[in-house]
Design a protein around this motif. Structure first.
Motif: not given
Length: 424
Positions: A10-20, A154-159
């Motif tokens: 990811p290049k932007k914070i909005e594109e990151m997955i997880g760590q909510t 989380e699994k759903q975020d990986i998916l």
């Protein structure tokens, strides 16, 4: 070709997955980036959870000069050279960010070399580690940094990340079509242990073996995915945070009388091969948490432990499971540990006084002249082998350390002694 995981970084914070818990609208990381007021940070968590990605994003949006080092292959000289070089360009940038991967690999002296630039504000440190920073980072650096814990994804975020990766592959490749079985992606997300980078690497491998050049297409199937997958690797470091956390969860599950959870954590420890950690916890639980509720528990546990040590893995798993289920099912009592801990505390904090004269050793010439043992009453000379006399020192003669717990064994013994001691 650049690995898929790097192409999709990811290049932007909005594109990151997880760590909510720390990333997202209104969350602390977003606010820091929006304000462009970045503190020294230590990013702590398992591999593949976004620590390096976040550091890159922070450096990019703040317009600071970005210098990256890996502590595994650098020393004090390397750190100082990079910092001195960066300082020469200080006024050309909005500041300097030093990204230091694997900070736990630096010894104390090497970590101390960072203090000067951290304190004067010329460099903002963003360090990453998979180990608990409170175990591996110099306290002076900890006190000057904000710690952010990254968690397994989380699994759903990986998916969701895998599906995004498939779209990227479709756009970048020249194949007629890419056919993806949903179960293949689910399998990857289930077995990557919350590591997004590992998941993407597995997807890329399955993609490459699924290429059908003749038909100009790619098939990503569950069978191919299983064939490409190695055994799932658990996060476990005997001397690190993951190791301690699994042992802690194992002990607390036994104490909480949850046989299923206890067996689950035992399985994790067996996978890691930590037989010493397992046996130590089992023996501790037998006395600390079962204790006098089932006095024979320590004997049974010791027998299982000895059998496990003699057998070795894989057979050791059987007596270890036997002891685990047994201890989880046993009634619980912490009266023994409470008693000894209170007695030890009193020795440190109050005046406990001298041993009563009648209890002192009298097996030597002249002892009686000193009054040693002269008034001692031998219990076996009395009815029921009991006689009332003072055993504790005078200042604490009425102290109660042992408080029987509410279980069958302790209640029975307590009732026996209360009845006996009331006999006139």
């Amino acid at each position: 070709m650049q690995p898929l995981a790097d192409r999709l970084r990811p290049k932007k914070i909005e594109e990151m997955i997880g760590q909510t818990h720390i990333i997202g609208k209104g969350k602390i990381i977003n606010k820091l980036i929006e304000n462009k007021n970045i503190p020294n940070m230590i990013l702590y968590g398992p591999p593949g959870t976004g620590k390096t990605t976040l550091a890159n994003i922070v450096a990019d949006v703040t317009g600071k000069k970005y210098v990256k080092l890996n502590a595994v292959n650098c020393g004090v000289k390397d750190i100082k050279e990079v910092i001195d070089s960066a300082k020469r360009d200080l006024f050309s940038y909005n500041g300097i960010i030093l990204m230091l991967d694997e900070i736990q690999a630096l010894n104390r002296k090497q970590q101390q070399s960072l203090l000067e630039v951290i304190e004067d504000g010329s460099v903002t440190l963003i360090a990453s580690t998979a180990d608990n920073p409170y175990f591996v980072v110099y306290k002076a650096i900890l006190s000057r940094s904000t710690i952010f814990e990254f968690k397994t994804i989380e699994k759903q975020d990986i998916l969701r990340g895998l599906k995004r990766a498939v779209k990227k592959l479709e756009l970048d490749s020249n194949y007629e079509s890419i056919n993806v079985e949903e179960k293949a992606l689910e399998y990857i997300s289930e077995t990557c242990n919350g590591d997004m980078r590992s998941a993407l690497n597995k997807l890329e491998l399955v993609f490459n073996i699924g290429i059908d050049i003749g038909l100009n297409l790619v098939n990503i199937t569950l069978d191919n995915t299983i064939e490409c997958s190695s055994i799932k690797i658990l996060n476990y470091d005997k001397g690190g945070d993951d190791g301690y956390s699994i042992l802690s969860a194992f002990h607390k599950s036994l104490r909480g009388s949850d046989a299923d959870a206890s067996i689950h954590y035992l399985a994790r420890l067996i996978k890691a091969g930590d037989i010493q950690g397992i046996t130590r916890r089992l023996l501790c639980v037998a006395s600390e948490d079962v204790g006098l509720a089932v006095p024979q528990a320590i004997t049974i546990t010791e027998a299982c432990v000895q059998a496990a040590l003699q057998l070795g893995f894989p057979e050791a798993r059987i007596p270890l499971a036997q002891a685990t289920i047994y201890l989880a099912q046993c009634p619980k009592s912490n009266s023994a540990i409470n008693a000894i801990d209170q007695a030890l505390s009193d020795l440190d904090n109050i005046e406990t006084g001298d041993i009563p004269l009648h209890l002192k050793d009298s097996h030597y010439a002249g002892a009686k002249d000193l009054g040693r043992g002269s008034e001692y009453k031998y219990p076996h000379d009395y009815v029921n082998h009991y006689i009332n006399q003072q055993y504790l020192p005078d200042p604490i003669k009425d102290k109660k350390y042992y408080i029987p717990a509410e279980n069958k064994n302790e209640i029975a013994f307590d009732r026996y002694w209360k009845n006996l001691k009331n006999i006139k």
